[in-house]
Design an enzyme around this catalytic site. Structure first.
Site, PDB file in Angstrom:
ATOM      1  N   GLU A   1       0.808  -1.212   0.000  1.00 39.08           N
ATOM      2  CA  GLU A   1       0.000   0.000   0.000  1.00 39.08           C
ATOM      3  C   GLU A   1       0.854   1.282   0.000  1.00 39.08           C
ATOM      4  O   GLU A   1       0.408   2.343   0.393  1.00 39.08           O
ATOM      5  CB  GLU A   1      -0.962  -0.044   1.192  1.00 39.08           C
ATOM      6  CG  GLU A   1      -2.027  -1.102   0.988  1.00 39.08           C
ATOM      7  CD  GLU A   1      -2.688  -1.557   2.273  1.00 39.08           C
ATOM      8  OE1 GLU A   1      -3.787  -1.066   2.568  1.00 39.08           O
ATOM      9  OE2 GLU A   1      -2.106  -2.386   2.989  1.00 39.08           O
TER      10      GLU A   1
ATOM     11  N   SER B   1      -6.283  -4.206   1.649  1.00 43.59           N
ATOM     12  CA  SER B   1      -6.611  -3.811   0.280  1.00 43.59           C
ATOM     13  C   SER B   1      -7.158  -4.963  -0.545  1.00 43.59           C
ATOM     14  O   SER B   1      -7.078  -4.941  -1.766  1.00 43.59           O
ATOM     15  CB  SER B   1      -5.383  -3.219  -0.429  1.00 43.59           C
ATOM     16  OG  SER B   1      -5.003  -2.021   0.199  1.00 43.59           O
TER      17      SER B   1
ATOM     18  N   TYR C   1      -9.216   0.696  -5.656  1.00 45.45           N
ATOM     19  CA  TYR C   1      -8.201   1.630  -6.150  1.00 45.45           C
ATOM     20  C   TYR C   1      -8.180   1.924  -7.635  1.00 45.45           C
ATOM     21  O   TYR C   1      -7.751   2.997  -8.028  1.00 45.45           O
ATOM     22  CB  TYR C   1      -6.798   1.140  -5.750  1.00 45.45           C
ATOM     23  CG  TYR C   1      -6.634   0.998  -4.270  1.00 45.45           C
ATOM     24  CD1 TYR C   1      -6.736   2.109  -3.433  1.00 45.45           C
ATOM     25  CD2 TYR C   1      -6.394  -0.241  -3.692  1.00 45.45           C
ATOM     26  CE1 TYR C   1      -6.599   1.985  -2.057  1.00 45.45           C
ATOM     27  CE2 TYR C   1      -6.255  -0.372  -2.325  1.00 45.45           C
ATOM     28  CZ  TYR C   1      -6.361   0.739  -1.512  1.00 45.45           C
ATOM     29  OH  TYR C   1      -6.236   0.614  -0.166  1.00 45.45           O
TER      30      TYR C   1
ATOM     31  N   ARG D   1     -10.570   2.595  11.884  1.00 45.26           N
ATOM     32  CA  ARG D   1     -11.836   2.403  11.180  1.00 45.26           C
ATOM     33  C   ARG D   1     -12.259   0.960  11.413  1.00 45.26           C
ATOM     34  O   ARG D   1     -11.495   0.037  11.104  1.00 45.26           O
ATOM     35  CB  ARG D   1     -11.653   2.666   9.683  1.00 45.26           C
ATOM     36  CG  ARG D   1     -12.985   2.944   8.945  1.00 45.26           C
ATOM     37  CD  ARG D   1     -12.798   2.940   7.443  1.00 45.26           C
ATOM     38  NE  ARG D   1     -12.531   1.593   6.976  1.00 45.26           N
ATOM     39  CZ  ARG D   1     -11.605   1.265   6.072  1.00 45.26           C
ATOM     40  NH1 ARG D   1     -10.849   2.179   5.515  1.00 45.26           N
ATOM     41  NH2 ARG D   1     -11.428   0.007   5.719  1.00 45.26           N
TER      42      ARG D   1
ATOM     43  N   ASP E   1     -14.723  -2.037  10.547  1.00 44.01           N
ATOM     44  CA  ASP E   1     -15.590  -2.448   9.442  1.00 44.01           C
ATOM     45  C   ASP E   1     -16.491  -3.589   9.878  1.00 44.01           C
ATOM     46  O   ASP E   1     -16.014  -4.626  10.350  1.00 44.01           O
ATOM     47  CB  ASP E   1     -14.739  -2.886   8.239  1.00 44.01           C
ATOM     48  CG  ASP E   1     -13.868  -1.747   7.705  1.00 44.01           C
ATOM     49  OD1 ASP E   1     -14.088  -0.587   8.117  1.00 44.01           O
ATOM     50  OD2 ASP E   1     -12.977  -2.017   6.885  1.00 44.01           O
TER      51      ASP E   1
ATOM     52  N   GLU F   1     -13.322  -6.371  10.417  1.00 45.66           N
ATOM     53  CA  GLU F   1     -11.912  -6.098  10.715  1.00 45.66           C
ATOM     54  C   GLU F   1     -11.758  -4.689  11.245  1.00 45.66           C
ATOM     55  O   GLU F   1     -12.653  -3.846  11.127  1.00 45.66           O
ATOM     56  CB  GLU F   1     -11.061  -6.296   9.457  1.00 45.66           C
ATOM     57  CG  GLU F   1     -11.444  -5.356   8.327  1.00 45.66           C
ATOM     58  CD  GLU F   1     -10.331  -5.176   7.310  1.00 45.66           C
ATOM     59  OE1 GLU F   1      -9.188  -5.568   7.579  1.00 45.66           O
ATOM     60  OE2 GLU F   1     -10.621  -4.603   6.247  1.00 45.66           O
TER      61      GLU F   1
ATOM     62  N   ASN G   1      -9.011  -1.425  11.049  1.00 46.23           N
ATOM     63  CA  ASN G   1      -7.853  -0.877  10.330  1.00 46.23           C
ATOM     64  C   ASN G   1      -7.295   0.272  11.164  1.00 46.23           C
ATOM     65  O   ASN G   1      -7.960   1.293  11.329  1.00 46.23           O
ATOM     66  CB  ASN G   1      -8.287  -0.392   8.955  1.00 46.23           C
ATOM     67  CG  ASN G   1      -8.763  -1.547   8.084  1.00 46.23           C
ATOM     68  OD1 ASN G   1      -7.973  -2.353   7.628  1.00 46.23           O
ATOM     69  ND2 ASN G   1     -10.062  -1.645   7.879  1.00 46.23           N
TER      70      ASN G   1
ATOM     71  N   GLY H   1      -7.080   4.445   5.201  1.00 40.96           N
ATOM     72  CA  GLY H   1      -6.842   5.410   4.125  1.00 40.96           C
ATOM     73  C   GLY H   1      -7.157   6.809   4.635  1.00 40.96           C
ATOM     74  O   GLY H   1      -8.155   7.021   5.308  1.00 40.96           O
TER      75      GLY H   1
HETATM   76  P1  ADP Z   1      -9.045  -6.414   3.608  1.00 37.85           P
HETATM   77  O1  ADP Z   1      -8.303  -6.271   4.906  1.00 37.85           O
HETATM   78  O2  ADP Z   1      -8.128  -6.794   2.498  1.00 37.85           O
HETATM   79  O3  ADP Z   1      -9.906  -5.214   3.320  1.00 37.85           O
HETATM   80  P2  ADP Z   1     -11.543  -7.846   4.211  1.00 37.85           P
HETATM   81  O4  ADP Z   1     -11.643  -8.935   5.215  1.00 37.85           O
HETATM   82  O5  ADP Z   1     -12.135  -6.536   4.590  1.00 37.85           O
HETATM   83  O6  ADP Z   1     -10.021  -7.701   3.788  1.00 37.85           O
HETATM   84  O7  ADP Z   1     -12.240  -8.364   2.884  1.00 37.85           O
HETATM   85  C1  ADP Z   1     -12.306  -7.562   1.707  1.00 37.85           C
HETATM   86  C2  ADP Z   1     -13.702  -7.557   1.135  1.00 37.85           C
HETATM   87  O8  ADP Z   1     -14.162  -8.873   0.836  1.00 37.85           O
HETATM   88  C3  ADP Z   1     -14.761  -7.007   2.079  1.00 37.85           C
HETATM   89  O9  ADP Z   1     -14.787  -5.599   2.050  1.00 37.85           O
HETATM   90  C4  ADP Z   1     -16.041  -7.644   1.496  1.00 37.85           C
HETATM   91  O10 ADP Z   1     -16.449  -6.983   0.299  1.00 37.85           O
HETATM   92  C5  ADP Z   1     -15.563  -9.017   1.096  1.00 37.85           C
HETATM   93  N1  ADP Z   1     -15.757 -10.017   2.191  1.00 37.85           N
HETATM   94  C6  ADP Z   1     -14.799 -10.420   3.045  1.00 37.85           C
HETATM   95  N2  ADP Z   1     -15.250 -11.359   3.887  1.00 37.85           N
HETATM   96  C7  ADP Z   1     -16.543 -11.573   3.575  1.00 37.85           C
HETATM   97  C8  ADP Z   1     -17.559 -12.448   4.087  1.00 37.85           C
HETATM   98  N3  ADP Z   1     -17.310 -13.300   5.074  1.00 37.85           N
HETATM   99  N4  ADP Z   1     -18.798 -12.387   3.520  1.00 37.85           N
HETATM  100  C9  ADP Z   1     -19.047 -11.507   2.500  1.00 37.85           C
HETATM  101  N5  ADP Z   1     -18.129 -10.676   1.972  1.00 37.85           N
HETATM  102  C10 ADP Z   1     -16.878 -10.692   2.488  1.00 37.85           C
HETATM  103 MG    MG Z   2     -11.473  -4.539   4.509  1.00 35.94          MG
HETATM  104 MG    MG Z   3      -8.085  -4.441   6.112  1.00 37.08          MG
END
Ligand code: ADP
Ligand code: MG
Ligand code: MG
Length: 371
Positions: free
Chosen positions: A13, A203, A272, A312, A314, A328, A330, A334
């Protein structure tokens, strides 16, 4: 107040940091009581003091900073002393602002380095940062605190490390063995579809949505390229709600926002490269009781991992059951003026400049409590 902004960094990143930092320095530069220095960290991890006027011009023209690796301006860190230039002079520093994302930025490593140098810094400390970057351990702590997380299992390629000559990636036999075991565990628990994710990343790098067992092997292989620990989660039909948390031991929250990806999920391109990849809706359209519940859950999630300054959080809101899950946290989200975190804070009545000011104050306050 002498503020040093760190930007760039050794992570996937890096580029995002160059944009985030442009926004931060443009605003800090305007503060009459702040004396600003810029330390650019290259992808290789070397630190260089940057010319401020030059970088401000670059920020104005391109919207991003750049890093000029001039050996004359190399910086070194000395434990117990601080940041030192080529002539051996220790830079005057009251607060460091790490505008870095991902590995070596928000995972506790740079925070440890700054602690060793006795430098106060914006954001979470070593533990909070490390836990925020470690999806599985953050979930474990949330579960222990009775905070809801999406059902998951973890898979490691530990058994294969000795077999694979290259050390890192499982060989074809090992991978098919892992895939078969994982398939059985998925079927025995939450079933397909699932999300396969590398444990420590961001990301959406290395993440795949998998519909059935036939596609699991390829997804695992992809995730193992990023991390030797991979989590597999039940794929839910969700709305993605994000909340800005600001403060130290008694943090406050701002009205949550919603990310509405136009792709199948919020993947790297949606984040991105595709300008139409996702719409941000701030505030999210939620009924007031649910909105309060999500903000309180985000606050609890922040406190449980020991985050500080900003984060943040989520969440996922299940479209049918209306159940909320933590996805998660963060710890260095960003931070461009149009990023989700600053935008949500601004919607909540705190300007970008006020936010920066408060983050510096929180950093100094946290430092005082420690020493
Ligand atoms: P990162 O840290 O890379 O952002 P995330 O765990 O937030 O990883 O996952 C990225 C994206 O994948 C999420 O924003 C969502 O759109 C999708 N996603 C991740 N896990 C799930 C889940 N268990 N069910 C539905 N969508 C998911
Ligand atoms: Mg995420
Ligand atoms: Mg993340």
């Amino acid at each position: 107040m002498n503020v040093v902004v760190l930007y760039g960094g050794q992570s996937q990143e890096h580029q995002v940091s160059l944009i985030s930092a442009a926004g931060v320095i443009r605003e800090l530069e305007k503060m009459p009581d702040v004396s600003l220095s810029l330390a650019g960290i290259t992808l290789e991890g070397r630190w260089f003091l940057q010319d401020k006027t030059e970088q401000l011009r670059c920020a104005r023209e391109t919207g991003a900073l750049t890093i000029i690796p001039d050996p004359e301006s190399a910086l070194a860190l000395h434990p117990g002393e601080g940041i030192v230039d080529t002539s051996g002079t220790v830079l005057p520093v009251d607060c460091v602002f790490p505008v870095l994302h991902g590995a070596y930025g928000e995972d506790g490593t740079i925070q440890g380095l700054l602690e060793m140098c006795h430098l106060p810094y914006v954001g979470s400390g070593v533990t909070g940062s490390a836990l925020g970057m470690d999806k599985v351990r953050a979930k474990q702590i949330w579960e222990q605190n009775n905070l809801p997380v999406v059902p998951y299992i973890t898979v490691t390629d530990a058994i294969t490390v000795n077999q694979a000559p290259s050390g890192k990636n499982p060989g074809p036999d090992a991978l098919s063995q892992i895939t078969q075991t994982a398939t059985e565990r998925i079927i025995g628990t939450f079933g397909f579809p699932v999300f396969v994710k590398p444990n420590a990343a961001g990301s959406s790098v290395g993440i795949t949505r998998v519909e059935d067992s036939a596609h699991l092997g390829a997804a695992l292989k992809r995730a193992f390229r990023v991390d030797a620990t991979v989590l597999i989660e039940q794929a839910l039909t969700v709305r993605e709600i994000e909340t800005a948390v600001l403060g130290n031991s008694d943090p406050r929250t701002f009205p949550s926002g919603e990310v509405i990806p136009s792709h199948q999920f919020y993947d790297y391109e949606a984040k991105y490269t595709d300008p139409a990849g996702a719409a941000l809706k701030i505030p999210a359209d939620l009924d007031p009781a649910l909105a309060r519940e999500i903000e309180e859950l985000s606050r609890q999630a922040f406190l449980a991992v020991g985050a500080a300054g900003l984060a943040r959080v989520d969440c996922f809101l299940h479209r049918e059951t209306r159940q909320i899950y933590l996805n998660e946290i963060n710890t260095l989200p960003g931070f461009t003026p149009i990023s989700m975190y600053p935008k949500m804070v601004q919607e909540g009545g705190v300007t970008y400049a006020e936010l920066l000011r408060e983050l510096l104050t929180l950093a100094l306050e946290r430092d005082r409590h420690r020493s």
